[in-house]
Design a protein around this motif. Structure first.
Motif, PDB file in Angstrom:
ATOM      1  N   VAL A   1      37.938  58.080  51.373  1.00  0.00           N
ATOM      2  CA  VAL A   1      37.870  56.621  51.475  1.00  0.00           C
ATOM      3  C   VAL A   1      37.819  56.050  50.064  1.00  0.00           C
ATOM      4  O   VAL A   1      36.971  56.441  49.264  1.00  0.00           O
ATOM      5  CB  VAL A   1      36.626  56.152  52.266  1.00  0.00           C
ATOM      6  N   GLU A   2      38.739  55.167  49.769  1.00  0.00           N
ATOM      7  CA  GLU A   2      38.792  54.528  48.450  1.00  0.00           C
ATOM      8  C   GLU A   2      38.680  53.017  48.613  1.00  0.00           C
ATOM      9  O   GLU A   2      39.375  52.432  49.433  1.00  0.00           O
ATOM     10  CB  GLU A   2      40.104  54.875  47.742  1.00  0.00           C
ATOM     11  N   ILE A   3      37.792  52.417  47.801  1.00  0.00           N
ATOM     12  CA  ILE A   3      37.632  50.962  47.804  1.00  0.00           C
ATOM     13  C   ILE A   3      37.955  50.441  46.408  1.00  0.00           C
ATOM     14  O   ILE A   3      37.448  50.973  45.416  1.00  0.00           O
ATOM     15  CB  ILE A   3      36.192  50.549  48.181  1.00  0.00           C
ATOM     16  N   SER A   4      38.794  49.436  46.340  1.00  0.00           N
ATOM     17  CA  SER A   4      39.127  48.856  45.035  1.00  0.00           C
ATOM     18  C   SER A   4      39.184  47.334  45.142  1.00  0.00           C
ATOM     19  O   SER A   4      39.569  46.779  46.166  1.00  0.00           O
ATOM     20  CB  SER A   4      40.480  49.387  44.538  1.00  0.00           C
ATOM     21  N   VAL A   5      38.767  46.690  44.052  1.00  0.00           N
ATOM     22  CA  VAL A   5      38.811  45.236  43.969  1.00  0.00           C
ATOM     23  C   VAL A   5      39.675  44.859  42.765  1.00  0.00           C
ATOM     24  O   VAL A   5      39.440  45.337  41.655  1.00  0.00           O
ATOM     25  CB  VAL A   5      37.402  44.624  43.798  1.00  0.00           C
ATOM     26  N   ASP A   6      40.677  44.046  42.993  1.00  0.00           N
ATOM     27  CA  ASP A   6      41.541  43.549  41.928  1.00  0.00           C
ATOM     28  C   ASP A   6      41.206  42.081  41.717  1.00  0.00           C
ATOM     29  O   ASP A   6      41.592  41.220  42.509  1.00  0.00           O
ATOM     30  CB  ASP A   6      43.018  43.707  42.326  1.00  0.00           C
ATOM     31  N   THR A   7      40.435  41.793  40.649  1.00  0.00           N
ATOM     32  CA  THR A   7      39.976  40.422  40.414  1.00  0.00           C
ATOM     33  C   THR A   7      41.079  39.517  39.874  1.00  0.00           C
ATOM     34  O   THR A   7      40.918  38.295  39.863  1.00  0.00           O
ATOM     35  CB  THR A   7      38.777  40.417  39.443  1.00  0.00           C
TER      36      THR A   7
ATOM     37  N   GLU B   1      44.337  39.697  41.141  1.00  0.00           N
ATOM     38  CA  GLU B   1      45.112  39.347  42.334  1.00  0.00           C
ATOM     39  C   GLU B   1      44.225  38.865  43.480  1.00  0.00           C
ATOM     40  O   GLU B   1      44.730  38.443  44.530  1.00  0.00           O
ATOM     41  CB  GLU B   1      45.919  40.563  42.811  1.00  0.00           C
ATOM     42  N   ASN B   2      42.898  38.910  43.264  1.00  0.00           N
ATOM     43  CA  ASN B   2      41.930  38.521  44.301  1.00  0.00           C
ATOM     44  C   ASN B   2      42.141  39.313  45.594  1.00  0.00           C
ATOM     45  O   ASN B   2      42.262  38.750  46.692  1.00  0.00           O
ATOM     46  CB  ASN B   2      42.008  37.012  44.604  1.00  0.00           C
ATOM     47  N   THR B   3      42.182  40.625  45.454  1.00  0.00           N
ATOM     48  CA  THR B   3      42.335  41.478  46.636  1.00  0.00           C
ATOM     49  C   THR B   3      41.258  42.554  46.673  1.00  0.00           C
ATOM     50  O   THR B   3      40.854  43.076  45.641  1.00  0.00           O
ATOM     51  CB  THR B   3      43.715  42.169  46.675  1.00  0.00           C
ATOM     52  N   LEU B   4      40.821  42.844  47.872  1.00  0.00           N
ATOM     53  CA  LEU B   4      39.936  43.977  48.147  1.00  0.00           C
ATOM     54  C   LEU B   4      40.729  44.919  49.040  1.00  0.00           C
ATOM     55  O   LEU B   4      41.258  44.501  50.074  1.00  0.00           O
ATOM     56  CB  LEU B   4      38.670  43.519  48.869  1.00  0.00           C
ATOM     57  N   THR B   5      40.844  46.176  48.634  1.00  0.00           N
ATOM     58  CA  THR B   5      41.589  47.164  49.409  1.00  0.00           C
ATOM     59  C   THR B   5      40.690  48.327  49.758  1.00  0.00           C
ATOM     60  O   THR B   5      39.987  48.850  48.895  1.00  0.00           O
ATOM     61  CB  THR B   5      42.810  47.692  48.617  1.00  0.00           C
ATOM     62  N   ILE B   6      40.685  48.702  50.999  1.00  0.00           N
ATOM     63  CA  ILE B   6      39.991  49.919  51.415  1.00  0.00           C
ATOM     64  C   ILE B   6      41.039  50.813  52.080  1.00  0.00           C
ATOM     65  O   ILE B   6      41.727  50.397  53.007  1.00  0.00           O
ATOM     66  CB  ILE B   6      38.805  49.633  52.365  1.00  0.00           C
ATOM     67  N   MET B   7      41.169  52.023  51.533  1.00  0.00           N
ATOM     68  CA  MET B   7      42.155  52.965  52.054  1.00  0.00           C
ATOM     69  C   MET B   7      41.449  54.230  52.501  1.00  0.00           C
ATOM     70  O   MET B   7      40.653  54.800  51.760  1.00  0.00           O
ATOM     71  CB  MET B   7      43.202  53.313  50.997  1.00  0.00           C
ATOM     72  N   ASN B   8      41.708  54.627  53.725  1.00  0.00           N
ATOM     73  CA  ASN B   8      41.165  55.887  54.207  1.00  0.00           C
ATOM     74  C   ASN B   8      42.323  56.813  54.557  1.00  0.00           C
ATOM     75  O   ASN B   8      43.348  56.392  55.085  1.00  0.00           O
ATOM     76  CB  ASN B   8      40.238  55.684  55.408  1.00  0.00           C
TER      77      ASN B   8
ATOM     78  N   SER C   1      47.541  57.719  55.948  1.00  0.00           N
ATOM     79  CA  SER C   1      46.543  56.784  55.436  1.00  0.00           C
ATOM     80  C   SER C   1      46.620  55.448  56.167  1.00  0.00           C
ATOM     81  O   SER C   1      47.640  55.087  56.737  1.00  0.00           O
ATOM     82  CB  SER C   1      46.745  56.549  53.937  1.00  0.00           C
ATOM     83  N   THR C   2      45.485  54.767  56.121  1.00  0.00           N
ATOM     84  CA  THR C   2      45.399  53.391  56.604  1.00  0.00           C
ATOM     85  C   THR C   2      44.809  52.556  55.484  1.00  0.00           C
ATOM     86  O   THR C   2      43.781  52.922  54.901  1.00  0.00           O
ATOM     87  CB  THR C   2      44.503  53.283  57.852  1.00  0.00           C
ATOM     88  N   SER C   3      45.456  51.451  55.165  1.00  0.00           N
ATOM     89  CA  SER C   3      44.949  50.535  54.136  1.00  0.00           C
ATOM     90  C   SER C   3      44.679  49.176  54.760  1.00  0.00           C
ATOM     91  O   SER C   3      45.493  48.668  55.543  1.00  0.00           O
ATOM     92  CB  SER C   3      45.972  50.367  53.007  1.00  0.00           C
ATOM     93  N   VAL C   4      43.524  48.623  54.419  1.00  0.00           N
ATOM     94  CA  VAL C   4      43.191  47.251  54.798  1.00  0.00           C
ATOM     95  C   VAL C   4      43.106  46.452  53.507  1.00  0.00           C
ATOM     96  O   VAL C   4      42.319  46.788  52.610  1.00  0.00           O
ATOM     97  CB  VAL C   4      41.851  47.179  55.561  1.00  0.00           C
ATOM     98  N   ILE C   5      43.924  45.425  53.403  1.00  0.00           N
ATOM     99  CA  ILE C   5      44.001  44.630  52.178  1.00  0.00           C
ATOM    100  C   ILE C   5      43.595  43.196  52.492  1.00  0.00           C
ATOM    101  O   ILE C   5      44.217  42.529  53.318  1.00  0.00           O
ATOM    102  CB  ILE C   5      45.440  44.651  51.603  1.00  0.00           C
ATOM    103  N   LEU C   6      42.530  42.756  51.832  1.00  0.00           N
ATOM    104  CA  LEU C   6      42.042  41.390  52.013  1.00  0.00           C
ATOM    105  C   LEU C   6      42.391  40.572  50.783  1.00  0.00           C
ATOM    106  O   LEU C   6      42.059  40.960  49.667  1.00  0.00           O
ATOM    107  CB  LEU C   6      40.530  41.367  52.212  1.00  0.00           C
TER     108      LEU C   6
END
Length: 199
Positions: A55-61, A63-70, A181-186
């Motif tokens: 599980v990887e969580i990343s925040v791109d300040t 692009e204002n995105t939060l991504t969680i990839m499992n 993989s599944t990615s959720v991008i907010l």
């Protein structure tokens, strides 16, 4: 796509009857308010439910995105039932299984941070957004008795229109990622960035 079309059809047929669109909207608003403060936990729980090893969580300040990839060889990708559980509350396929989640409600917590969500899993890409449901509302509202009253209700909830964001996604088929993989991008508003980073 057939599920999305079925929901649209039900909404149009019940614009002034049972108003299923309004019931779904109110359920969604209630759910994300009840799960406020559990956003990251719920995203991690979904990864656990999918039996993911990584599980990887990343925040791109920028692009204002939060991504969680499992991901991982045992990762359970979204299928039709999983997609249905996102679109419709209380329709999760997790019932009766080992999985932690029960009713597919927790994912709605992310709507406290954003109204733009993308899920990429296997060969499917789902995009959710208030801009998407706003287009439907503009087409339908002239046929809805009391539309202005429902618009006021939405504004009181901090929303633009009284339609459930997660009920009417754009669904596209894509080339599947071989890594399972599944990615959720907010895509979030800058105003909630600190709240995200604090989590």
């Amino acid at each position: 796509k057939s599920l999305a079309e079925s929901i649209k059809k039900d909404y149009v047929e019940q614009l002034n009857g049972t108003r299923r669109w309004l019931q779904d909207y109110r359920k969604e608003v209630q759910a994300f308010k009840e799960y406020r403060g559990r956003e990251v936990f719920e995203l991690l729980q979904n990864a656990d439910d999918a039996c993911s090893e990584i599980v990887e969580i990343s925040v791109d300040t920028k692009e204002n995105t939060l991504t969680i990839m499992n991901s991982g060889p045992q990762t359970v990708l979204f299928d039709e039932e999983g997609i249905q559980s996102i679109m419709l509350s209380d329709m999760s396929p997790k019932k009766g299984k080992r999985m932690i989640g029960a009713k597919g409600l927790g994912f709605r917590s992310v709507l406290n941070w954003t109204d733009k969500v993308q899920i990429i899993s296997g060969n499917v890409s789902l995009k959710f957004g208030e801009d998407i449901v706003k287009c439907f509302w503009e087409k339908w509202k002239s046929d809805i008795v009391g539309a202005e009253t429902y618009e006021k209700e939405a504004k009181n909830d901090g929303r633009e229109v009284p339609l459930a964001v997660l009920a009417l996604p754009e669904i596209n088929h894509i080339t599947p990622d071989p890594s399972r993989s599944t990615s959720v991008i907010l895509t979030y508003d800058h105003a909630v960035e600190q709240s995200i980073l604090d989590n």
